[in-house]
Scaffold this motif. Structure first.
Motif, short mmCIF file in Angstrom:
data_model
loop_
_atom_site.label_atom_id
_atom_site.label_comp_id
_atom_site.label_asym_id
_atom_site.label_seq_id
_atom_site.Cartn_x
_atom_site.Cartn_y
_atom_site.Cartn_z
N ILE A 111 0.84 -1.21 0.00
CA ILE A 111 0.00 0.00 0.00
C ILE A 111 0.87 1.26 0.00
CG2 ILE A 111 -1.65 1.30 1.44
CD1 ILE A 111 -3.08 -1.41 1.93
N ILE A 112 2.00 1.20 0.70
CA ILE A 112 2.95 2.33 0.66
C ILE A 112 3.45 2.53 -0.78
CG2 ILE A 112 5.23 3.13 1.41
CD1 ILE A 112 3.67 3.12 3.88
N ASP A 113 3.77 1.44 -1.45
CA ASP A 113 4.25 1.54 -2.84
C ASP A 113 3.17 2.12 -3.76
OD1 ASP A 113 6.61 0.44 -1.99
OD2 ASP A 113 6.17 -1.59 -2.71
N PHE A 114 1.94 1.66 -3.55
CA PHE A 114 0.82 2.19 -4.33
C PHE A 114 0.72 3.70 -4.14
CE2 PHE A 114 -3.67 3.44 -4.64
CZ PHE A 114 -4.01 2.94 -5.89
N ALA A 115 0.81 4.14 -2.89
CA ALA A 115 0.70 5.57 -2.60
C ALA A 115 1.83 6.35 -3.29
CB ALA A 115 0.73 5.81 -1.09
N LYS A 116 3.04 5.79 -3.23
CA LYS A 116 4.16 6.49 -3.88
C LYS A 116 3.93 6.59 -5.38
CE LYS A 116 7.81 5.34 -0.61
NZ LYS A 116 8.86 4.35 -0.29
N SER A 117 3.47 5.50 -5.98
CA SER A 117 3.33 5.58 -7.44
C SER A 117 2.20 6.50 -7.85
CB SER A 117 3.18 4.21 -8.11
OG SER A 117 2.67 3.28 -7.25
N ASN A 118 1.30 6.80 -6.93
CA ASN A 118 0.21 7.70 -7.28
C ASN A 118 0.33 9.08 -6.62
OD1 ASN A 118 -1.52 5.97 -9.02
ND2 ASN A 118 -1.38 4.66 -7.22
N ASN A 119 1.53 9.35 -6.11
CA ASN A 119 1.78 10.67 -5.55
C ASN A 119 0.78 11.02 -4.43
OD1 ASN A 119 3.08 13.10 -5.32
ND2 ASN A 119 1.91 14.09 -6.97
N GLN A 120 0.59 10.05 -3.54
CA GLN A 120 -0.34 10.21 -2.42
C GLN A 120 0.42 10.23 -1.10
OE1 GLN A 120 -2.33 6.61 -3.62
NE2 GLN A 120 -4.20 7.70 -4.21
N ILE A 121 -0.07 10.98 -0.15
CA ILE A 121 0.49 10.90 1.19
C ILE A 121 -0.14 9.71 1.92
CG2 ILE A 121 1.05 13.36 1.36
CD1 ILE A 121 -1.47 13.72 3.10
N VAL A 122 0.55 9.24 2.95
CA VAL A 122 0.06 8.11 3.73
C VAL A 122 -0.18 8.56 5.17
CG1 VAL A 122 0.54 5.78 4.58
CG2 VAL A 122 1.35 6.47 2.31
N ARG A 123 -1.37 8.26 5.68
CA ARG A 123 -1.63 8.42 7.11
C ARG A 123 -1.37 7.07 7.76
NH1 ARG A 123 -5.07 9.59 9.96
NH2 ARG A 123 -4.20 11.40 11.02
N GLY A 124 -0.42 7.01 8.63
CA GLY A 124 -0.05 5.76 9.29
C GLY A 124 -1.05 5.45 10.41
N HIS A 125 -1.65 4.27 10.34
CA HIS A 125 -2.74 3.92 11.25
C HIS A 125 -2.55 2.50 11.73
CE1 HIS A 125 -6.83 4.07 12.87
NE2 HIS A 125 -7.07 2.90 12.32
N THR A 126 -2.20 2.23 12.94
CA THR A 126 -2.00 3.15 14.04
C THR A 126 -0.97 2.54 14.97
OG1 THR A 126 -3.16 4.18 15.96
CG2 THR A 126 -4.06 2.14 15.17
N LEU A 127 -0.26 3.32 15.76
CA LEU A 127 0.83 2.75 16.57
C LEU A 127 0.34 2.15 17.89
CD1 LEU A 127 3.57 5.45 15.85
CD2 LEU A 127 3.54 3.07 15.03
N VAL A 128 -0.44 2.90 18.65
CA VAL A 128 -0.84 2.44 19.99
C VAL A 128 -2.36 2.49 20.12
CG1 VAL A 128 -0.63 2.88 22.48
CG2 VAL A 128 1.35 3.25 20.98
N TRP A 129 -2.94 1.33 20.27
CA TRP A 129 -4.41 1.19 20.31
C TRP A 129 -4.72 0.00 21.19
CZ3 TRP A 129 -7.60 -0.83 15.49
CH2 TRP A 129 -8.96 -0.48 15.64
N HIS A 130 -5.95 -0.07 21.71
CA HIS A 130 -6.33 -1.22 22.56
C HIS A 130 -6.85 -2.39 21.72
CE1 HIS A 130 -10.19 0.68 21.75
NE2 HIS A 130 -10.74 -0.51 21.97
N SER A 131 -7.22 -2.09 20.46
CA SER A 131 -7.92 -3.09 19.64
C SER A 131 -7.00 -3.64 18.56
CB SER A 131 -9.14 -2.41 19.02
OG SER A 131 -9.93 -3.34 18.33
N GLN A 132 -7.40 -4.78 17.99
CA GLN A 132 -6.61 -5.43 16.94
C GLN A 132 -5.14 -5.58 17.34
OE1 GLN A 132 -8.87 -3.12 13.64
NE2 GLN A 132 -8.39 -5.09 12.68
#
Ligand code: XIL
Length: 315
Positions: free
Chosen positions: A68-89
Motif C-alpha cells: 500500500i505504501i508503494d501504491f501511494a508512492k506511485s500515485n503521488n499520495q500521502i500516507v496516514r499511518g494507522h495506528t501505533l498504539v491502540w487497545h484493539s486489533q
C-alpha cells in the motif's frame, strides 16, 4: 473533469483521502483506478495494525503494508499511518500476555522503533494513539492505561517523534465530532500535553456518523483544536444508514457529507478529509453495525452516489 483530490488541493492545499485495503487493491481494477485517481491520501484500513504486522512476537509481516505504501508512492499520495498504539486489533501474544507496566513500555518502544522506523520518510502523519477515551471523557482502561497509567500517551508521542521527527503526530478518536464529554476530555488532555512540551501536532476526528445526525457543533469543535495551534483532520469519515437505502436517505446522506466537508473547509487548520473506504460493498459498516450500511461515496458497483456529488460541489 476535476477529481476530488484536485478540488481539495485547490481548496487550501488540502488532501482528500481514503482508507484502502490490500485485497481489492490487487484484484479489482475498478477499485484500484478510483483509489489512484480520486484520492491524494491513503490510510491502511487494517494492514498497519499491530495484529497484522506482528501476529507472532518478533515475526513481522510487512508485505501488505509495504504494498500500500508503494501504491501511494506511485500515485503521488500521502500516507496516514494507522495506528501505533491502540487497545484493539492487538495480537493475542500481547493482549493476553499478562505483561507488567515495565514490560509494556519496552514492548511499545520496540514497536514504535520497528514500525515507525521502517516507514520513516514514507508517512505524512501517524495516528500515534487511537481511541484513548471513554464516552464520558475519562481514559479508556486499555492494557496501556492499566500498565503504564496516563503517561503512556505522552510516552508514545515522544518515542514516535524521536523515531520519525518529520511525521505529524496525531491523536485520533471517534464520537468527538461535536462538543461533548468525550471531546472535552480529549481537549483537556491535548492542552496538558502541549503544556508538557509533548510533540503532538494534530487531532484526528474519525467521524463514523449516522445519517441525519451530524453534530451541529462540528465546526466549532474543529476550531477549538485548531486554536491550540494543531492541525485537524477528518480521518475515517463514513455516514451510515438503516438499510435498505432509499432516495430520501441517500439525499439526506449527501447533505450530511456536504455539512462535514464544509465544517472542515471553514477552518484553515482542518487540512484534509479521509473517507473510511471507497464503496458501500466493501465497507466495514455492514459487518459491524447490525442492519446498517451504504455509508460511502460509491455504491457496490462503483457508481457515484448523491453524496459523491455533494462532496464534489462542496470542495
Ligand atoms: C476497522 C476496519 O475498517 C475493519 O475492517 C476492522 O475489522 C476493524 O477496524 N476505528 C478505527 C479503525 O480506528 O481502525 C477501525 O477500522 C474503525 C473504527
Amino acid at each position: 473533469e476535476d477529481t476530488l483530490r484536485d478540488l481539495a488541493a485547490q481548496n487550501g492545499g488540502r488532501h482528500f483521502g481514503a482508507a484502502i485495503t490490500y485485497n481489492p487493491l490487487n484484484n479489482d481494477s475498478q477499485y484500484r483506478d478510483i483509489a489512484a485517481t480520486q484520492f491524494s491520501a491513503v490510510t491502511h484500513e487494517n494492514e498497519m495494525k499491530w495484529e497484522s504486522l506482528e501476529p507472532q512476537r518478533g515475526q513481522y509481516n510487512w508485505s501488505q503494508a509495504d504494498s500500500i505504501i508503494d501504491f501511494a508512492k506511485s500515485n503521488n499520495q500521502i500516507v496516514r499511518g494507522h495506528t501505533l498504539v491502540w487497545h484493539s486489533q492487538l495480537p493475542s501474544w500481547l493482549n493476553n500476555g499478562g505483561f507488567s507496566g515495565t514490560q509494556l513500555r519496552s514492548i511499545m518502544d520496540n514497536h514504535i522503533e520497528t514500525v515507525a522506523g521502517r516507514y520513516r520518510g514514507d508517512i505524512y502523519a501517524w495516528d500515534v494513539v487511537n481511541e484513548a477515551f471513554n464516552e464520558d471523557g475519562s481514559f479508556r482502561n486499555s492494557i496501556w492505561y492499566q500498565g503504564m497509567g496516563v503517561d503512556y500517551i505522552a510516552h508514545a508521542f515522544r518515542k514516535a517523534h524521536e523515531v520519525d521527527p518529520n511525521a505529524k503526530l496525531y491523536i485520533n478518536d471517534y464520537n468527538i465530532e461535536g462538543i461533548n464529554s468525550k471531546s472535552n476530555g480529549l481537549y483537556d488532555l491535548v492542552v496538558d500535553l502541549l503544556d508538557q512540551g509533548v510533540p503532538i501536532h494534530g487531532v484526528g476526528i474519525q467521524s463514523h456518523l449516522i445519517v441525519g445526525q451530524v453534530p451541529s457543533t462540528f465546526q466549532q469543535n474543529i476550531q477549538r483544536f485548531a486554536d491550540l495551534g494543531l492541525d485537524v483532520a477528518i480521518t475515517e469519515l463514513d455516514i451510515r444508514m438503516q438499510m435498505p437505502a432509499t432516495d430520501s436517505k441517500l439525499q439526506q446522506q449527501a447533505n450530511d457529507y456536504r455539512a462535514v466537508v464544509n465544517a472542515c473547509l471553514a477552518v484553515s487548520r482542518c487540512i484534509g478529509v479521509t473517507v473510511w473506504g471507497i464503496d458501500d460493498e466493501r465497507s466495514w459498516v455492514p459487518y459491524t453495525f447490525d442492519g446498517e450500511g451504504a455509508p460511502l461515496l460509491y455504491d457496490g458497483q462503483y457508481n457515484r452516489k448523491p453524496a459523491w456529488y455533494a462532496v464534489y460541489e462542496a470542495l
